[in-house]
Scaffold this motif. Structure first.
Motif, short mmCIF file in Angstrom:
data_model
loop_
_atom_site.label_atom_id
_atom_site.label_comp_id
_atom_site.label_asym_id
_atom_site.label_seq_id
_atom_site.Cartn_x
_atom_site.Cartn_y
_atom_site.Cartn_z
N MET A 1 1.61 -14.18 11.50
CA MET A 1 0.45 -13.61 12.16
C MET A 1 0.94 -12.93 13.44
O MET A 1 1.82 -13.45 14.12
N VAL A 10 -2.30 -9.84 10.11
CA VAL A 10 -1.17 -10.17 9.24
C VAL A 10 -0.80 -8.95 8.41
O VAL A 10 -1.64 -8.10 8.13
N ASP A 11 0.48 -8.88 8.04
CA ASP A 11 0.97 -7.91 7.07
C ASP A 11 1.21 -8.66 5.77
O ASP A 11 1.86 -9.70 5.77
N LEU A 12 0.68 -8.12 4.69
CA LEU A 12 0.79 -8.78 3.39
C LEU A 12 1.55 -7.89 2.42
O LEU A 12 1.36 -6.67 2.39
N LYS A 92 2.84 -1.91 2.67
CA LYS A 92 2.20 -3.22 2.75
C LYS A 92 0.73 -3.01 3.06
O LYS A 92 0.28 -1.89 3.29
N ARG A 94 -2.06 -4.25 5.80
CA ARG A 94 -2.26 -4.93 7.08
C ARG A 94 -3.74 -5.26 7.22
O ARG A 94 -4.60 -4.43 6.95
N ARG A 128 -4.83 -17.02 7.77
CA ARG A 128 -3.85 -17.97 7.21
C ARG A 128 -4.07 -18.15 5.71
O ARG A 128 -3.11 -18.26 4.95
N GLU A 131 -2.51 -15.22 3.99
CA GLU A 131 -1.05 -15.35 3.97
C GLU A 131 -0.60 -16.32 2.89
O GLU A 131 0.42 -16.12 2.26
#
Length: 133
Positions: A1, A10-12, A92, A94, A128, A131
């Motif tokens: 985070m 977050v970047d996923l 990604k 974000r 979270r 993530e």
């Protein structure tokens, strides 16, 4: 985070189309509904003929928290709902959220501090969960 001056996120490593519905679900699990959806990419293409990456702004609202905030100070509606951005960045997706503590902090009403802290904690839990998914 990650945390910025007025938001966090977050970047996923998942595609935008996969992340967007998961954002809705993660927010829902924390008591937030989506009041508005703004497709910035589509709007800029339609209105200005401009191209950009996929970029959506969600207006998220937790009704009990919003009610408490409005009961404390009616003008706080100017700072609601909580904006959540889902966008493509370097392959990604974000997810960024406006920090309720930063937003409500400008009001200068200590009664809203506790509310902002609770809202931020719920939004961090949503991130979270994204993530972990």
């Amino acid at each position: 985070m990650f945390t910025g001056r007025y938001g966090f996120g977050v970047d996923l490593d998942h595609p935008f189309d996969e992340v967007l519905p998961k954002v809705h679900e993660a927010l829902k699990e924390q008591g937030f509904g989506i009041l508005t959806t703004i497709d910035v990419k589509a709007t800029l293409e339609q209105k200005l003929g401009l191209e950009m990456e996929r970029y959506v702004i969600l207006g998220a609202c937790n009704p009990p928290l919003a009610h408490r905030a409005l009961e404390t100070e009616r003008e706080v509606g100017l700072l609601l709902p909580c904006n959540v951005v889902v966008r493509e960045v370097d392959g990604k997706t974000r997810v960024e959220i406006a920090d309720p503590k930063a937003m409500l902090g400008i009001v200068g009403n200590p009664a809203l501090d506790e509310l902002a802290t609770e809202a931020r904690a719920r939004l961090e839990r949503a991130l979270r969960a994204l993530e972990a998914a």
